[in-house]
Enzyme design. Sequence first.
Site, PDB file in Angstrom:
ATOM      1  N   CYS A 120       0.860  -1.184   0.000  1.00 41.82           N
ATOM      2  CA  CYS A 120       0.000   0.000   0.000  1.00 41.82           C
ATOM      3  C   CYS A 120       0.894   1.231   0.000  1.00 41.82           C
ATOM      4  O   CYS A 120       2.084   1.137   0.285  1.00 41.82           O
ATOM      5  CB  CYS A 120      -0.924   0.021   1.214  1.00 41.82           C
ATOM      6  SG  CYS A 120      -2.343   1.111   0.965  1.00 41.82           S
ATOM      7  N   CYS A 122       0.038   4.215   1.755  1.00 45.98           N
ATOM      8  CA  CYS A 122      -0.242   5.173   2.834  1.00 45.98           C
ATOM      9  C   CYS A 122       0.890   5.293   3.856  1.00 45.98           C
ATOM     10  O   CYS A 122       1.015   6.303   4.530  1.00 45.98           O
ATOM     11  CB  CYS A 122      -1.555   4.843   3.529  1.00 45.98           C
ATOM     12  SG  CYS A 122      -1.663   3.160   4.151  1.00 45.98           S
ATOM     13  N   LYS A 195     -12.395  -4.707   2.361  1.00 49.21           N
ATOM     14  CA  LYS A 195     -11.822  -3.869   3.409  1.00 49.21           C
ATOM     15  C   LYS A 195     -12.713  -2.648   3.611  1.00 49.21           C
ATOM     16  O   LYS A 195     -12.929  -1.861   2.690  1.00 49.21           O
ATOM     17  CB  LYS A 195     -10.417  -3.435   3.004  1.00 49.21           C
ATOM     18  CG  LYS A 195      -9.759  -2.542   4.032  1.00 49.21           C
ATOM     19  CD  LYS A 195      -8.317  -2.241   3.660  1.00 49.21           C
ATOM     20  CE  LYS A 195      -7.706  -1.282   4.660  1.00 49.21           C
ATOM     21  NZ  LYS A 195      -6.334  -0.922   4.294  1.00 49.21           N
ATOM     22  N   ARG A 205      -2.819   3.367  12.655  1.00 50.59           N
ATOM     23  CA  ARG A 205      -2.327   4.573  11.977  1.00 50.59           C
ATOM     24  C   ARG A 205      -1.288   5.292  12.830  1.00 50.59           C
ATOM     25  O   ARG A 205      -0.403   5.955  12.300  1.00 50.59           O
ATOM     26  CB  ARG A 205      -3.498   5.465  11.583  1.00 50.59           C
ATOM     27  CG  ARG A 205      -4.311   4.781  10.487  1.00 50.59           C
ATOM     28  CD  ARG A 205      -5.507   5.561  10.020  1.00 50.59           C
ATOM     29  NE  ARG A 205      -6.301   4.758   9.081  1.00 50.59           N
ATOM     30  CZ  ARG A 205      -7.493   5.107   8.628  1.00 50.59           C
ATOM     31  NH1 ARG A 205      -8.032   6.255   9.015  1.00 50.59           N
ATOM     32  NH2 ARG A 205      -8.130   4.327   7.790  1.00 50.59           N
ATOM     33  N   LYS A 248     -11.720  -7.555   6.359  1.00 50.37           N
ATOM     34  CA  LYS A 248     -11.110  -6.683   7.360  1.00 50.37           C
ATOM     35  C   LYS A 248     -12.005  -5.499   7.639  1.00 50.37           C
ATOM     36  O   LYS A 248     -12.500  -4.910   6.685  1.00 50.37           O
ATOM     37  CB  LYS A 248      -9.768  -6.217   6.798  1.00 50.37           C
ATOM     38  CG  LYS A 248      -9.024  -5.244   7.651  1.00 50.37           C
ATOM     39  CD  LYS A 248      -7.785  -4.814   6.930  1.00 50.37           C
ATOM     40  CE  LYS A 248      -7.195  -3.668   7.747  1.00 50.37           C
ATOM     41  NZ  LYS A 248      -6.185  -2.963   7.044  1.00 50.37           N
ATOM     42  N   SER A 274      -6.112  -3.515  14.614  1.00 50.44           N
ATOM     43  CA  SER A 274      -5.505  -2.841  15.766  1.00 50.44           C
ATOM     44  C   SER A 274      -6.516  -2.405  16.821  1.00 50.44           C
ATOM     45  O   SER A 274      -6.297  -2.606  18.014  1.00 50.44           O
ATOM     46  CB  SER A 274      -4.696  -1.640  15.281  1.00 50.44           C
ATOM     47  OG  SER A 274      -5.505  -0.756  14.523  1.00 50.44           O
ATOM     48  N   TYR A 313      -2.561  -9.473  16.165  1.00 54.45           N
ATOM     49  CA  TYR A 313      -1.477  -9.015  17.035  1.00 54.45           C
ATOM     50  C   TYR A 313      -1.365  -9.908  18.277  1.00 54.45           C
ATOM     51  O   TYR A 313      -0.375  -9.845  18.987  1.00 54.45           O
ATOM     52  CB  TYR A 313      -1.716  -7.551  17.435  1.00 54.45           C
ATOM     53  CG  TYR A 313      -1.823  -6.644  16.225  1.00 54.45           C
ATOM     54  CD1 TYR A 313      -0.676  -6.227  15.551  1.00 54.45           C
ATOM     55  CD2 TYR A 313      -3.060  -6.250  15.722  1.00 54.45           C
ATOM     56  CE1 TYR A 313      -0.765  -5.426  14.420  1.00 54.45           C
ATOM     57  CE2 TYR A 313      -3.167  -5.444  14.594  1.00 54.45           C
ATOM     58  CZ  TYR A 313      -2.012  -5.040  13.946  1.00 54.45           C
ATOM     59  OH  TYR A 313      -2.105  -4.260  12.816  1.00 54.45           O
TER      60      TYR A 313
HETATM   61  C1  PBG Z   1      -2.918   0.164   4.994  1.00 54.63           C
HETATM   62  C2  PBG Z   1      -3.429  -0.714   6.077  1.00 54.63           C
HETATM   63  C3  PBG Z   1      -4.207  -0.377   7.186  1.00 54.63           C
HETATM   64  C4  PBG Z   1      -4.332  -1.529   7.943  1.00 54.63           C
HETATM   65  C5  PBG Z   1      -3.670  -2.545   7.264  1.00 54.63           C
HETATM   66  N1  PBG Z   1      -3.127  -2.023   6.110  1.00 54.63           N
HETATM   67  C6  PBG Z   1      -4.746   0.918   7.635  1.00 54.63           C
HETATM   68  C7  PBG Z   1      -5.707   1.673   6.839  1.00 54.63           C
HETATM   69  O1  PBG Z   1      -6.198   1.239   5.796  1.00 54.63           O
HETATM   70  O2  PBG Z   1      -5.987   2.788   7.267  1.00 54.63           O
HETATM   71  C8  PBG Z   1      -5.055  -1.624   9.252  1.00 54.63           C
HETATM   72  C9  PBG Z   1      -4.562  -2.685  10.175  1.00 54.63           C
HETATM   73  C10 PBG Z   1      -4.970  -2.522  11.590  1.00 54.63           C
HETATM   74  O3  PBG Z   1      -5.745  -1.625  11.974  1.00 54.63           O
HETATM   75  O4  PBG Z   1      -4.502  -3.348  12.388  1.00 54.63           O
HETATM   76  N2  PBG Z   1      -3.798   0.430   3.985  1.00 54.63           N
HETATM   77 ZN    ZN Z   2      -3.114   2.182   2.712  1.00 57.12          ZN
END
Ligand code: PBG
Ligand code: ZN
Length: 325
Positions: A120, A122, A195, A205, A248, A274, A313
């Site tokens: 990804c 981000c 997702k 984040r 997810k 998370s 986790y």
């Molecule tokens: C990146 C990504 C995210 C998560 C996994 N890959 C965050 C998001 O999309 O904002 C979240 C994982 C988590 O909250 O444990 N795109």
């Molecule tokens: Zn991302």
Amino acid sequence: MFYPAYRGRRIRGNEVFRRMVRETALSVNDLIYPMFAAFGSGIRKEISAMPGIYQLSVENIVAEAREAHELGIPAVILFGIPEYKDATGSSACLEHGVVQEAVRALKKELPGLAVITDVCMCEYTDHGHCGVIRDGDVDNDATLELLSKEALSHVRAGADMVAPSDMMDGRIGAIREALDFNGFSHVPIMSYAVKYASGYYGPFREAAESAPQFGDRRSYQMDPANRLEAIREAAMDVAEGADILMVKPGLPYLDIVREVRNEFNLPVAVYNVSGEYSMVKAAARNGWIDEERVVMETMIAFKRAGADLILTYHAKDVARLLAKR
Ligand code: PBG
Ligand code: ZN
């Protein structure tokens, strides 16, 4: 089946019988442990909302992964905290980027551990969105090229599997084509197929330092109210060559896990994200719940809903508890 001919308690009343008729099983083989690879050295920084989870520089990520591996956990998934961020997330595709170096070290030291990488943008963009921005929104097709480059760089470093989490349209096809064209047709893709735009990603984040600096992710991640769309998203990824389908977050979307399990004949993964982890940890620290019990109940719920694989986790704790039984 009616009382008194049927009495559920006849079987339920005996621990051996309960074991014999148990419908769902959890194995250490089901677990995938998420880890945060940080640029630099000597880094072992705990994430405040995720006790027990750390940003780790290469040498420390190897030590942490070794522990997971020795507990029997078959795979880890890596996220990167790079040296620098820019508008196009160029640090995502570097030959010697943070994830690429972590992959190399892990494959060298622990060849029997499967290394999956999150693909990804981000974590690498200064604006924190999952792709490049044009006119205030993420440009889908321009992002596909970057994701393909990123995935290829992970696989060139030795990643065993890639897991795109960006939710751009067409990304599985684009990545599949890039991998195949470059001699990696044997490397599987685990798609974050379904997702949702979720508040449960909050602590992640902080961990990945990837919060969007403007707006939110609703133009690419799914609306939590939608179920049929989940099937469309998964169907698209199946057609484009996904090998594993992920749903997810986890606990608030068990119905979707079941839908995907029933609809498709591919392995299904679920991400126990998370925020789900933080809530359990916080309540346990306050003495409000029994952590071990709640964690194991959560894991079996994922399996009952139809998940084959669980990204969590809690993986090390779960592996320890399974070994104790
Ligand atoms: C990146 C990504 C995210 C998560 C996994 N890959 C965050 C998001 O999309 O904002 C979240 C994982 C988590 O909250 O444990 N795109
Ligand atoms: Zn991302």
